[in-house]
Design a protein around this motif. Sequence first.
Motif, PDB file in Angstrom:
ATOM      1  N   VAL A  19       0.822  -1.209   0.000  1.00  0.00           N
ATOM      2  CA  VAL A  19       0.000   0.000   0.000  1.00  0.00           C
ATOM      3  C   VAL A  19       0.859   1.263   0.000  1.00  0.00           C
ATOM      4  O   VAL A  19       0.484   2.280  -0.602  1.00  0.00           O
ATOM      5  CB  VAL A  19      -0.997  -0.004   1.187  1.00  0.00           C
ATOM      6  N   ILE A  20       2.029   1.234   0.627  1.00  0.00           N
ATOM      7  CA  ILE A  20       2.877   2.427   0.633  1.00  0.00           C
ATOM      8  C   ILE A  20       3.341   2.770  -0.786  1.00  0.00           C
ATOM      9  O   ILE A  20       3.424   3.937  -1.161  1.00  0.00           O
ATOM     10  CB  ILE A  20       4.088   2.245   1.581  1.00  0.00           C
ATOM     11  N   LYS A  21       3.621   1.753  -1.599  1.00  0.00           N
ATOM     12  CA  LYS A  21       4.017   2.015  -2.981  1.00  0.00           C
ATOM     13  C   LYS A  21       2.803   2.397  -3.813  1.00  0.00           C
ATOM     14  O   LYS A  21       2.885   3.279  -4.684  1.00  0.00           O
ATOM     15  CB  LYS A  21       4.701   0.792  -3.581  1.00  0.00           C
ATOM     16  N   TYR A  22       1.682   1.765  -3.551  1.00  0.00           N
ATOM     17  CA  TYR A  22       0.438   2.092  -4.256  1.00  0.00           C
ATOM     18  C   TYR A  22       0.106   3.572  -4.067  1.00  0.00           C
ATOM     19  O   TYR A  22      -0.221   4.282  -5.033  1.00  0.00           O
ATOM     20  CB  TYR A  22      -0.692   1.208  -3.729  1.00  0.00           C
ATOM     21  N   THR A  23       0.215   4.054  -2.824  1.00  0.00           N
ATOM     22  CA  THR A  23      -0.073   5.457  -2.529  1.00  0.00           C
ATOM     23  C   THR A  23       0.928   6.374  -3.221  1.00  0.00           C
ATOM     24  O   THR A  23       0.552   7.392  -3.809  1.00  0.00           O
ATOM     25  CB  THR A  23      -0.045   5.694  -1.005  1.00  0.00           C
ATOM     26  N   ALA A  24       2.214   6.017  -3.158  1.00  0.00           N
ATOM     27  CA  ALA A  24       3.246   6.836  -3.801  1.00  0.00           C
ATOM     28  C   ALA A  24       3.033   6.915  -5.312  1.00  0.00           C
ATOM     29  O   ALA A  24       3.188   7.988  -5.918  1.00  0.00           O
ATOM     30  CB  ALA A  24       4.629   6.262  -3.497  1.00  0.00           C
ATOM     31  N   PHE A  49      12.141  -1.661   2.035  1.00  0.00           N
ATOM     32  CA  PHE A  49      11.868  -0.420   1.303  1.00  0.00           C
ATOM     33  C   PHE A  49      12.742  -0.258   0.066  1.00  0.00           C
ATOM     34  O   PHE A  49      12.289   0.201  -0.977  1.00  0.00           O
ATOM     35  CB  PHE A  49      12.056   0.789   2.225  1.00  0.00           C
ATOM     36  N   GLU A  50      14.023  -0.577   0.205  1.00  0.00           N
ATOM     37  CA  GLU A  50      14.924  -0.382  -0.923  1.00  0.00           C
ATOM     38  C   GLU A  50      14.469  -1.182  -2.138  1.00  0.00           C
ATOM     39  O   GLU A  50      14.535  -0.719  -3.273  1.00  0.00           O
ATOM     40  CB  GLU A  50      16.350  -0.781  -0.530  1.00  0.00           C
ATOM     41  N   THR A  51      13.976  -2.388  -1.893  1.00  0.00           N
ATOM     42  CA  THR A  51      13.492  -3.227  -2.990  1.00  0.00           C
ATOM     43  C   THR A  51      12.176  -2.703  -3.535  1.00  0.00           C
ATOM     44  O   THR A  51      11.976  -2.619  -4.748  1.00  0.00           O
ATOM     45  CB  THR A  51      13.305  -4.674  -2.499  1.00  0.00           C
ATOM     46  N   ASP A  84      12.159  28.202   5.114  1.00  0.00           N
ATOM     47  CA  ASP A  84      11.140  28.250   6.158  1.00  0.00           C
ATOM     48  C   ASP A  84       9.744  28.505   5.607  1.00  0.00           C
ATOM     49  O   ASP A  84       8.753  27.990   6.128  1.00  0.00           O
ATOM     50  CB  ASP A  84      11.480  29.354   7.172  1.00  0.00           C
ATOM     51  N   HIS A  85       9.634  29.323   4.571  1.00  0.00           N
ATOM     52  CA  HIS A  85       8.306  29.714   4.094  1.00  0.00           C
ATOM     53  C   HIS A  85       7.646  28.633   3.230  1.00  0.00           C
ATOM     54  O   HIS A  85       6.465  28.745   2.890  1.00  0.00           O
ATOM     55  CB  HIS A  85       8.388  31.014   3.291  1.00  0.00           C
ATOM     56  N   ALA A  86       8.391  27.598   2.872  1.00  0.00           N
ATOM     57  CA  ALA A  86       7.843  26.554   1.993  1.00  0.00           C
ATOM     58  C   ALA A  86       6.780  25.735   2.714  1.00  0.00           C
ATOM     59  O   ALA A  86       6.832  25.540   3.933  1.00  0.00           O
ATOM     60  CB  ALA A  86       8.960  25.644   1.492  1.00  0.00           C
ATOM     61  N   HIS A  87       5.817  25.265   1.955  1.00  0.00           N
ATOM     62  CA  HIS A  87       4.790  24.359   2.467  1.00  0.00           C
ATOM     63  C   HIS A  87       4.932  22.999   1.791  1.00  0.00           C
ATOM     64  O   HIS A  87       5.405  22.903   0.659  1.00  0.00           O
ATOM     65  CB  HIS A  87       3.380  24.905   2.194  1.00  0.00           C
ATOM     66  N   PHE A  88       4.500  21.950   2.498  1.00  0.00           N
ATOM     67  CA  PHE A  88       4.509  20.620   1.886  1.00  0.00           C
ATOM     68  C   PHE A  88       3.289  19.833   2.352  1.00  0.00           C
ATOM     69  O   PHE A  88       2.695  20.128   3.395  1.00  0.00           O
ATOM     70  CB  PHE A  88       5.810  19.861   2.192  1.00  0.00           C
ATOM     71  N   ILE A  89       2.938  18.853   1.542  1.00  0.00           N
ATOM     72  CA  ILE A  89       1.828  17.953   1.865  1.00  0.00           C
ATOM     73  C   ILE A  89       2.385  16.763   2.628  1.00  0.00           C
ATOM     74  O   ILE A  89       3.343  16.121   2.183  1.00  0.00           O
ATOM     75  CB  ILE A  89       1.126  17.460   0.587  1.00  0.00           C
ATOM     76  N   ARG A  90       1.812  16.483   3.763  1.00  0.00           N
ATOM     77  CA  ARG A  90       2.221  15.311   4.531  1.00  0.00           C
ATOM     78  C   ARG A  90       1.108  14.261   4.453  1.00  0.00           C
ATOM     79  O   ARG A  90      -0.044  14.534   4.774  1.00  0.00           O
ATOM     80  CB  ARG A  90       2.495  15.678   5.982  1.00  0.00           C
ATOM     81  N   MET A  91       1.467  13.058   4.013  1.00  0.00           N
ATOM     82  CA  MET A  91       0.507  11.959   3.924  1.00  0.00           C
ATOM     83  C   MET A  91       1.075  10.718   4.590  1.00  0.00           C
ATOM     84  O   MET A  91       2.286  10.506   4.600  1.00  0.00           O
ATOM     85  CB  MET A  91       0.206  11.625   2.454  1.00  0.00           C
ATOM     86  N   ASP A  92       0.192   9.911   5.118  1.00  0.00           N
ATOM     87  CA  ASP A  92       0.573   8.606   5.640  1.00  0.00           C
ATOM     88  C   ASP A  92       0.536   7.595   4.502  1.00  0.00           C
ATOM     89  O   ASP A  92      -0.210   7.751   3.541  1.00  0.00           O
ATOM     90  CB  ASP A  92      -0.408   8.194   6.746  1.00  0.00           C
ATOM     91  N   ALA A  93       1.327   6.554   4.630  1.00  0.00           N
ATOM     92  CA  ALA A  93       1.357   5.511   3.602  1.00  0.00           C
ATOM     93  C   ALA A  93      -0.014   4.869   3.391  1.00  0.00           C
ATOM     94  O   ALA A  93      -0.307   4.358   2.307  1.00  0.00           O
ATOM     95  CB  ALA A  93       2.369   4.432   3.978  1.00  0.00           C
TER      96      ALA A  93
END
Length: 267
Positions: A19-24, A49-51, A84-93
Motif C-alpha cells: 500500500v505504501i508504494k500504491y499510494t506513492a 523499502f529499498e526493494t 522556512d516559508h515553503a509548504h509541503f503535503i504530509r501523507m501517511d502511507a
Amino acid sequence: RSWDGGQDLSMNLIDGVPVIKYTAQRIIKALPEAEIIIAAPQRDLDGAFETIFSDLVGERLTMFFGFDDSPLLRMVNATAHLPDHAHFIRMDALHHGVLVSHLIEMLALARATGADLVKAPDDFPIQITGDIYRVGALRHLSRQPLDGPFHVHPKYAMLSDPTYKTIRVDAPKVTDDYLRIVRERSRSVYRECRLTVDDSLENSGSQMVFHYEIALRYLKESSRVLDIACGDGFGSRLLAKNKCSVIGGDLCPQVIDQARQLSQNFS
C-alpha cells in the motif's frame, strides 16, 4: 516495521502492490512536477523499502531514514533543504484513497494565508486526506519541549497552541461510490490476524502501550485484572510490573503457551 515492532500495515497489498508504494504511485501520477520524499524510521533502512521503491527512486522521489520515535524530527530533517516559508503535503502511507484535488486546494490556501497547518476535520476519513505544513513552523515546534504523542502527531501540538496559525477546512464532498471503493480497498490494507509486539517497539507511537498506560492510571496495586485477547501477554506483563494481579485469556491455545513461556518470571 510498525510502532509495536511487527510488520507495518503499509506493507499489506492493494492489487498485489504494498500500500505504501500504491499510494506513492498515485501521487507521482497525479502531481507530475512534485518532489516526493518517503520519510521512514531508521530501523527500516535495511528492510524491504529499498526493494519496493528501487524502480521509483530518482530525481523526483527520494528516501530519508531516521528518528524512529519522532515523525516530527523525521519531517524536519527530510525537508532540511527547503526554506522556512515553503509548504509541503504530509501523507501517511495508508492514505491510498487520497483526494489529490482537495490536497491541492489545501496547499493553495496555506500558501495564500501563510498558515502553519491546514487540515481536514478530525472525523473525515484519514485514507482520503492529508495535512499541509509550513516548514519553518515544524522547525520551530521541534525545538519546543513536547510529550511523545506530539512527536507522532505534531498537528495537535500546533492546534493546541495559539501562536501557530492553523486552519481547519471543510470536508470536501465525496460520493458514496468512491467511499465504497476506498472501503473495499481497505479490507486488504487493515487485515491483521494478530498484533505482533516485540522489544523493538517505540513507546511514543505504540497503540498497545498507550492503551495499557491509560488503564494503569485507574488501577491500584491491589487491582485484579482480566486481560481478554491478551495475545503473548505483553500487556498483561506490563500491568503485572505495576503490581496488579492479572489473568490473561486468549482463544488461541498456542498463543497462551507462548504467553506462559514469556511470563515465567511473573508469579
